[in-house]
Design a protein around this motif. Structure first.
Motif, PDB file in Angstrom:
ATOM      1  N   UNK A 151      -0.841  16.449   3.542  1.00 54.92           N
ATOM      2  CA  UNK A 151      -0.049  15.455   2.788  1.00 54.92           C
ATOM      3  C   UNK A 151       1.255  16.046   2.250  1.00 54.92           C
ATOM      4  N   UNK A 152       2.227  15.201   2.069  1.00 54.85           N
ATOM      5  CA  UNK A 152       3.499  15.606   1.463  1.00 54.85           C
ATOM      6  C   UNK A 152       4.194  14.363   0.932  1.00 54.85           C
ATOM      7  N   UNK A 153       5.215  14.567   0.113  1.00 55.15           N
ATOM      8  CA  UNK A 153       6.030  13.471  -0.420  1.00 55.15           C
ATOM      9  C   UNK A 153       7.424  13.575   0.169  1.00 55.15           C
ATOM     10  N   UNK A 154       8.009  12.436   0.547  1.00 53.74           N
ATOM     11  CA  UNK A 154       9.337  12.430   1.175  1.00 53.74           C
ATOM     12  C   UNK A 154      10.204  11.349   0.555  1.00 53.74           C
ATOM     13  N   UNK A 155      11.465  11.698   0.346  1.00 49.14           N
ATOM     14  CA  UNK A 155      12.469  10.749  -0.099  1.00 49.14           C
ATOM     15  C   UNK A 155      13.766  10.992   0.671  1.00 49.14           C
ATOM     16  N   UNK A 215       0.829  -1.214   0.000  1.00 51.55           N
ATOM     17  CA  UNK A 215       0.000   0.000   0.000  1.00 51.55           C
ATOM     18  C   UNK A 215       0.856   1.254   0.000  1.00 51.55           C
ATOM     19  N   UNK A 216       1.946   1.250   0.811  1.00 52.38           N
ATOM     20  CA  UNK A 216       2.817   2.420   0.863  1.00 52.38           C
ATOM     21  C   UNK A 216       3.486   2.687  -0.484  1.00 52.38           C
ATOM     22  N   UNK A 217       3.964   1.630  -1.124  1.00 50.94           N
ATOM     23  CA  UNK A 217       4.605   1.813  -2.428  1.00 50.94           C
ATOM     24  C   UNK A 217       3.617   2.311  -3.470  1.00 50.94           C
ATOM     25  N   UNK A 218       2.364   1.860  -3.341  1.00 47.08           N
ATOM     26  CA  UNK A 218       1.341   2.366  -4.260  1.00 47.08           C
ATOM     27  C   UNK A 218       1.096   3.848  -4.023  1.00 47.08           C
ATOM     28  N   UNK A 219       1.004   4.248  -2.740  1.00 48.47           N
ATOM     29  CA  UNK A 219       0.791   5.660  -2.417  1.00 48.47           C
ATOM     30  C   UNK A 219       1.963   6.525  -2.864  1.00 48.47           C
ATOM     31  N   UNK A 220       3.168   5.977  -2.823  1.00 50.21           N
ATOM     32  CA  UNK A 220       4.350   6.766  -3.127  1.00 50.21           C
ATOM     33  C   UNK A 220       4.698   6.782  -4.610  1.00 50.21           C
ATOM     34  N   UNK A 221       3.877   6.172  -5.428  1.00 50.67           N
ATOM     35  CA  UNK A 221       4.098   6.204  -6.876  1.00 50.67           C
ATOM     36  C   UNK A 221       3.423   7.443  -7.456  1.00 50.67           C
ATOM     37  N   UNK A 222       3.926   8.632  -7.090  1.00 50.39           N
ATOM     38  CA  UNK A 222       3.327   9.889  -7.498  1.00 50.39           C
ATOM     39  C   UNK A 222       4.374  10.809  -8.104  1.00 50.39           C
ATOM     40  N   UNK A 223       3.895  11.857  -8.746  1.00 51.60           N
ATOM     41  CA  UNK A 223       4.799  12.842  -9.332  1.00 51.60           C
ATOM     42  C   UNK A 223       5.584  13.573  -8.253  1.00 51.60           C
ATOM     43  N   UNK A 224       4.951  13.838  -7.117  1.00 52.30           N
ATOM     44  CA  UNK A 224       5.649  14.548  -6.047  1.00 52.30           C
ATOM     45  C   UNK A 224       6.787  13.703  -5.473  1.00 52.30           C
ATOM     46  N   UNK A 225       6.580  12.391  -5.351  1.00 46.77           N
ATOM     47  CA  UNK A 225       7.663  11.534  -4.881  1.00 46.77           C
ATOM     48  C   UNK A 225       8.801  11.476  -5.903  1.00 46.77           C
ATOM     49  N   UNK A 235      29.852  11.092  11.380  1.00 48.45           N
ATOM     50  CA  UNK A 235      30.731  11.797  10.462  1.00 48.45           C
ATOM     51  C   UNK A 235      30.270  11.810   9.022  1.00 48.45           C
ATOM     52  N   UNK A 236      29.227  11.050   8.687  1.00 48.16           N
ATOM     53  CA  UNK A 236      28.739  10.989   7.316  1.00 48.16           C
ATOM     54  C   UNK A 236      27.582  11.974   7.096  1.00 48.16           C
ATOM     55  N   UNK A 237      27.230  12.168   5.812  1.00 50.92           N
ATOM     56  CA  UNK A 237      26.182  13.118   5.434  1.00 50.92           C
ATOM     57  C   UNK A 237      25.130  12.424   4.576  1.00 50.92           C
ATOM     58  N   UNK A 238      23.873  12.772   4.799  1.00 52.88           N
ATOM     59  CA  UNK A 238      22.774  12.247   3.999  1.00 52.88           C
ATOM     60  C   UNK A 238      21.755  13.331   3.708  1.00 52.88           C
ATOM     61  N   UNK A 239      20.805  13.031   2.831  1.00 53.83           N
ATOM     62  CA  UNK A 239      19.824  14.037   2.404  1.00 53.83           C
ATOM     63  C   UNK A 239      18.398  13.516   2.546  1.00 53.83           C
ATOM     64  N   UNK A 240      17.496  14.453   2.871  1.00 52.79           N
ATOM     65  CA  UNK A 240      16.061  14.173   2.961  1.00 52.79           C
ATOM     66  C   UNK A 240      15.344  15.282   2.196  1.00 52.79           C
ATOM     67  N   UNK A 241      14.460  14.919   1.293  1.00 57.44           N
ATOM     68  CA  UNK A 241      13.711  15.904   0.515  1.00 57.44           C
ATOM     69  C   UNK A 241      12.225  15.758   0.794  1.00 57.44           C
ATOM     70  N   UNK A 242      11.557  16.905   0.973  1.00 56.80           N
ATOM     71  CA  UNK A 242      10.112  16.944   1.198  1.00 56.80           C
ATOM     72  C   UNK A 242       9.496  17.868   0.158  1.00 56.80           C
ATOM     73  N   UNK A 243       8.463  17.399  -0.528  1.00 59.40           N
ATOM     74  CA  UNK A 243       7.757  18.183  -1.542  1.00 59.40           C
ATOM     75  C   UNK A 243       6.308  18.356  -1.104  1.00 59.40           C
ATOM     76  N   UNK A 244       5.839  19.607  -1.187  1.00 62.89           N
ATOM     77  CA  UNK A 244       4.481  19.946  -0.762  1.00 62.89           C
ATOM     78  C   UNK A 244       3.730  20.550  -1.944  1.00 62.89           C
ATOM     79  N   UNK A 245       2.583  19.990  -2.288  1.00 57.46           N
ATOM     80  CA  UNK A 245       1.752  20.530  -3.356  1.00 57.46           C
ATOM     81  C   UNK A 245       0.906  21.683  -2.833  1.00 57.46           C
ATOM     82  N   UNK A 246       0.515  22.586  -3.709  1.00 54.92           N
ATOM     83  CA  UNK A 246      -0.281  23.737  -3.280  1.00 54.92           C
ATOM     84  C   UNK A 246      -1.608  23.324  -2.666  1.00 54.92           C
ATOM     85  N   UNK A 247      -2.118  22.132  -3.027  1.00 61.56           N
ATOM     86  CA  UNK A 247      -3.378  21.676  -2.440  1.00 61.56           C
ATOM     87  C   UNK A 247      -3.262  21.435  -0.941  1.00 61.56           C
TER      88      UNK A 247
END
Length: 339
Positions: free
Chosen positions: A278-282, A184-194, A291-303
């Motif tokens: 709602x929002x999309x996260x990767x 279900x989660x993978x289905x929800x995350x199959x979006x343009x925002x993700x 000591x290491x570095x990583x990234x998190x991206x969040x996308x928010x639609x105007x809706x």
């Protein structure tokens, strides 16, 4: 007139920018060696909830030794159907790496003194009162699926008893539920925002129509976080670049929350009462080593700015790390969106 946000050492804020605070507060735990024929580990829930599973001992001696994923952040408990033999239960080469292994009735307690190295392997043999010896290999736990810390393992030497069969049935149902959640989660995350969040987290910002509005730097005790706030025609986004400053513990994202802010609401976190949006996260990794570095991206639609009570001006994005603490938050203004 637009209000400006300020952060110590970050400079002046753009009027359309998000807001990043420095606030890091707590938001709110036989004598032969037998083959272990096992069911896959069952994650009881997401995030920081316990990882509990069962092992069923069958087969020829020395054919397979089950591994346990251990961490100094939690005690691993093995539960047997009979008492263990304190003298015969041991970890080989444990000195300086583990607390002395403890037998407490039918339970065996395992606790590392420090995080194991990725290549580390330690053999532990549990001897039971009837002379049965059950082997395990102790390994480093991570946040990767299948390597989560084992907090409780129920070991059944007689796998066809009513108790073990009942436990097997319960865990089968939990695995089915967990697999359903994954699908279900993978289905929800199959979006343009993700997909857009994926481009951000991999550094392909030029492949998007987003424009950076502001950049903020937060230096906390456990991590250095750089937040880049982006605006677009119909989207807003935040890219968090996290450098783990802890000398021994990995950093990981426990939860991200996005809530609508009510007019006049105090802009200090935590935000408890606003409507969840709602929002999309990767993220580019499950955990960030010291000591290491990583990234998190969040996308928010105007809706997301259109709530059940009407259009809102601002949304609060909160980032919680693995120990439940709020690491940072960003307030997103609707004017980030270019109509």
């Amino acid at each position: 007139m637009l209000r400006r946000a300020h952060a110590r050492g970050a400079g002046r804020s753009h009027p359309l920018s998000g807001r990043l605070t420095r606030d890091m507060r707590n938001f709110l735990p036989l004598r032969s060696t037998l083959l272990l024929v096992l069911m896959a580990p069952v994650a009881m829930a997401r995030g920081r909830d316990p990882n509990v599973w069962s092992a069923y001992v069958r087969g020829r001696p020395d054919e397979w030794v089950r591994r346990l994923n251990v961490t100094p952040e939690a005690v691993t408990v093995l539960r047997f159907q009979q008492p263990c033999d304190r003298e015969g239960t041991k970890i080989l080469g444990w000195e300086g790496r583990f607390e002395p292994v403890e037998c407490a009735g039918k339970k065996v307690l395992v606790e590392p003194l420090q995080a194991l190295d990725p290549e580390d392997r330690f053999l532990m043999v549990v001897k039971l009162a009837d002379g049965t010896e059950v082997p395990f290999t102790l390994m480093r736990a991570t946040k990767k699926e299948g390597e989560w810390p084992d907090q409780q393992v129920n070991v059944f030497i007689e796998p066809d008893t009513h108790e073990s069969l009942q436990k097997d049935l319960e865990e089968t149902r939990k695995r089915e539920e967990a697999l359903s959640e994954v699908v279900e989660r993978r289905y929800r995350e199959d979006t343009a925002d993700h997909a857009l969040a994926k481009l951000l987290v991999t550094g392909d910002i030029k492949q998007t129509a987003l424009v950076q509005r502001e950049k903020w730097v937060l230096k906390g005790r456990s991590a250095r976080i750089v937040a880049r706030v982006y605006g677009g025609k119909t989207k807003a986004a935040v890219l968090f670049t996290v450098t783990n400053r802890d000398p021994s513990k990995p950093w990981s994202l426990a939860e991200a929350r996005l809530r609508a802010m009510r007019p006049g609401e105090d802009q200090s976190p935590p935000f408890l009462f606003g409507e969840a949006r709602p929002f999309a996260l990767r993220a580019d990794c499950d955990e960030i080593a010291p000591g290491e570095t990583g990234s998190i991206a969040v996308v928010v639609d105007r809706n997301a700015f259109h709530t059940e009570t009407g259009l809102v001006k601002t949304l609060a994005l909160e980032i919680y790390r693995q120990d439940g603490l709020l690491d940072t938050h960003v307030v997103l203004d609707r004017r980030l969106l270019r109509e």
